[in-house]
Write an enzyme that holds these catalytic residues in place. Structure first.
Site, PDB file in Angstrom:
ATOM      1  N   HIS A  69       7.404 -21.898 -19.522  1.00 52.09           N
ATOM      2  CA  HIS A  69       7.476 -23.052 -18.620  1.00 52.09           C
ATOM      3  C   HIS A  69       8.904 -23.384 -18.233  1.00 52.09           C
ATOM      4  CE1 HIS A  69       8.387 -27.296 -17.934  1.00 52.09           C
ATOM      5  NE2 HIS A  69       7.345 -27.254 -17.134  1.00 52.09           N
TER       6      HIS A  69
ATOM      7  N   LEU B  72      -1.921 -27.990 -33.046  1.00 51.51           N
ATOM      8  CA  LEU B  72      -1.139 -28.719 -34.035  1.00 51.51           C
ATOM      9  C   LEU B  72       0.200 -29.106 -33.419  1.00 51.51           C
ATOM     10  CD1 LEU B  72      -1.869 -26.383 -37.071  1.00 51.51           C
ATOM     11  CD2 LEU B  72      -3.081 -28.456 -36.411  1.00 51.51           C
ATOM     12  N   ASP B  73       0.416 -30.392 -33.288  1.00 50.14           N
ATOM     13  CA  ASP B  73       1.584 -30.916 -32.592  1.00 50.14           C
ATOM     14  C   ASP B  73       2.859 -30.730 -33.417  1.00 50.14           C
ATOM     15  OD1 ASP B  73       2.799 -32.703 -30.451  1.00 50.14           O
ATOM     16  OD2 ASP B  73       3.210 -33.909 -32.242  1.00 50.14           O
ATOM     17  N   ALA B  74       3.907 -30.242 -32.776  1.00 49.23           N
ATOM     18  CA  ALA B  74       5.281 -30.231 -33.304  1.00 49.23           C
ATOM     19  C   ALA B  74       5.342 -29.837 -34.778  1.00 49.23           C
ATOM     20  CB  ALA B  74       5.931 -31.596 -33.075  1.00 49.23           C
TER      21      ALA B  74
ATOM     22  N   GLU C  19       2.208 -25.908 -31.646  1.00 43.88           N
ATOM     23  CA  GLU C  19       3.406 -26.250 -30.874  1.00 43.88           C
ATOM     24  C   GLU C  19       4.561 -26.169 -31.852  1.00 43.88           C
ATOM     25  OE1 GLU C  19       5.503 -29.781 -28.234  1.00 43.88           O
ATOM     26  OE2 GLU C  19       4.304 -30.275 -29.988  1.00 43.88           O
TER      27      GLU C  19
END
Length: 580
Positions: free
Chosen positions: A310, A254-256, A288
């Site tokens: 990251h 699930l984006d943003a 995310e």
């Protein structure tokens, strides 16, 4: 096959060659269905929805006529054979005969390969890569968003028809065949979905369903979606169920989700997915979330992309300090060590802008975090889309990959990363004028605050997202058989995953941190207790050897020529297994 579910939006077969059509158009006085040239009045349901049952054949074009005037495609269209401006088309649900008998992959078994369909030759191009990817040890694909977008090329985050696979990639049944083939190779398939905004071209919802949006909670990409509306929630929850049931994806990224307001939509979505899916195979829901909201990981979501891992690692190995890397400058090793030991690096502290970020996560098990040295954002959001292996030495690149694959979290690699592909992944779109110029200039303005792009002449060098050459440069195919260097990288990648399968995979859910510590400005070590022993890693990207304090044990990975009690400079790494 009859599959219509009460209240579901879109056009769904109900048996005997008939379909049920439903659209939410609360601003409309009346709505009619225009099906293959025939006009059928739709019935108001009192909640802003209009519906009608009608006979139709596969591929028949249809639109909705709003208040006797404008004709619009179905916002819940499952097939847009002529793109965002064309009519919607009827799509049966049983066009693909499933073959694999797939029962799923457990989360702890996943090594995720993130891939863009267009840069892989479309659906058919990726299908040809599957055997080679499986042989490397990849156990899951993650497709960047496939929903219908404007033009012929796009990252996928500008989709305007969330239910319809982009026609440029192939027929929807071909997407099902890709999932089926991946399953036959032993790979789960996850799909990246975008529920926080629509793309800027081709979305007509505001003309007849203005309540779909809100103006008091804007996103970086345009109008916010109003998740206070029950029909809006239903629209996206049913979309998730479609991908998991009809297309048999094994999970969703699930984006943003930090831009979804109110955030409790996530609880509704998760409940619906757990209620209606998963009886025949595991279903994985991944977030995310820039806010590092650890409470969602305690509430049933499988994992979150761990940007802190990251970003801290990237600053350690490159020295970059601008943009969002400013939060990691001067304390990269500290934040990487914390990410290894506790999940998130930021757990409620104020960042360099004074903003509070994150929630405590030390109690959340390590398998709830997806880690990566590269992904589509971290490469593509760079001005030239350059990959990590072009920014650091080969030794550092190899050590970074080893650290990522041999940490007891769930690893993700970006397409081409197993063989250290050097092709860039650049930001590309295919918008019509005048949006194309606005996107190009907007993209270049984003870098005005970076020292390397302080002048307009430098910013003008940034690739034009709408130029086809930008997309072509980003294509990644399997390396040729005679590429000895790529073959050596693949061999090393597979060897690392063999170690992971032997020691980490069976015990991943039970890994408990033994702590992590900073060995130097560019060096860290961390340990985990597993049911059958202790797992220790130490990593050094700095210019000098550093001492480590790993306990004696079986050395599973040692890179560099330093003495056993030291980590070699410039990419030294050691992995120790201490059996109970």
């Amino acid at each position: 096959m009859s599959v219509a579910v009460a209240g579901r939006l879109g056009a769904w077969p109900i048996g005997d060659g008939c379909y049920q059509f439903r659209v939410w158009a609360p601003d409309a006085r009346e709505v009619a269905l225009v099906l293959d040239g025939d006009l059928l009045q739709m019935h108001g349901e009192g909640d802003g929805c209009f519906s009608v049952d009608a006979a139709g054949s596969a591929g028949a074009p249809y639109r909705y006529r709003i208040d006797g005037d404008e004709q619009v495609p179905d916002p819940a269209s499952r097939w847009q054979p002529h793109g965002v401006e064309g009519a919607s088309a009827l799509l049966p649900v049983d066009g693909h005969a499933w073959k694999s008998g797939w029962t799923g992959r457990a989360w702890h078994e996943l090594v995720i390969y993130e891939v863009h369909l267009g840069c892989s030759g479309g659906i058919e191009g990726l299908r040809t890569q599957l055997p080679a990817l499986a042989a490397m040890g990849i156990t899951a694909l993650e497709l960047m968003p496939v929903a219908q977008f404007p033009g012929r090329r796009n990252w996928g985050y500008d989709g305007v028809f969330p239910y319809a696979p982009a026609e440029v990639y192939g027929h929807p049944d071909a997407l099902k065949a890709l999932v089926d083939d991946a399953h036959a190779q032993g790979m789960a398939v996850l799909l990246d979905v975008v529920y926080n905004h629509f793309g800027p071209q081709g979305n007509l919802l505001s003309r007849y369903a203005s309540a779909f949006f809100r103006t008091d909670a804007p996103t970086p990409w345009g109008e916010a979606i109003d998740f206070r509306q029950p029909q809006v929630r239903r629209f996206f929850i049913d979309n998730a169920l479609m991908w998991l049931q009809e297309y048999r994806f094994d999970g969703l990224r699930l984006d943003a989700v930090h831009t979804i307001v109110p955030n409790d939509f996530l609880a509704d979505l998760q409940h619906s997915v757990r209620t209606h899916c998963g009886a025949d195979r595991p279903i994985h829901l991944v977030l995310e979330n820039e806010r590092n909201q650890a409470h969602w990981l305690r509430a049933g979501f499988q994992a979150q992309w761990n940007d802190d891992y990251h970003n801290a690692l990237h600053v350690m190995v490159t020295g970059e300090r601008e943009g969002y890397y400013a939060d990691y400058a001067d304390r990269a090793a500290e934040l990487l060590a914390r990410s290894l030991a506790e999940g998130f690096g930021w757990q409620g502290e104020r960042n360099h802008k004074g903003e509070m970020r994150g929630e405590p996560s030390a109690d959340v098990s390590a398998d709830h975090f997806v880690i990566f040295a590269q992904n589509h954002d971290q490469i593509g959001n760079r001005a030239f889309g350059d990959r990590l292996c072009t920014q650091v030495t080969p030794a550092v690149a190899s050590a970074v990959q080893a650290l990522t694959l041999l940490t007891p979290m769930v690893p993700l690699v970006f397409m081409g990363e197993p063989w250290h592909a050097r092709q860039p992944f650049q930001f590309f779109t295919d918008f019509a004028p005048p949006l194309d110029e606005a996107v190009r200039e907007g993209r270049r303005r984003e870098f005005a605050g970076f020292a390397a792009f302080s002048s307009q002449s430098e910013r003008d060098r940034i690739p034009d997202p709408n130029a086809i050459a930008t997309f072509e440069r980003s294509r990644v195919a399997l390396p040729p058989a005679d590429d000895a260097l790529a073959a050596a990288h693949i061999e090393d990648f597979a060897a690392l995953l063999a170690v992971r399968r032997r020691y980490l995979q069976p015990a991943l859910a039970h890994a408990r941190s033994l702590g992590a510590r900073v060995l130097g400005p560019q060096a860290v070590q961390a340990g985990w207790q597993l049911p059958e022993g202790q797992w220790w890693v130490a990593f050094n990207a700095g210019p000098a050897d550093v001492a480590h304090s790993l306990p004696d044990g079986q050395v599973l990975r040692a890179q560099g020529d330093a003495q056993a009690a030291h980590l070699a400079a410039g990419g030294g790494i050691r992995v120790h297994w201490v059996a109970s």
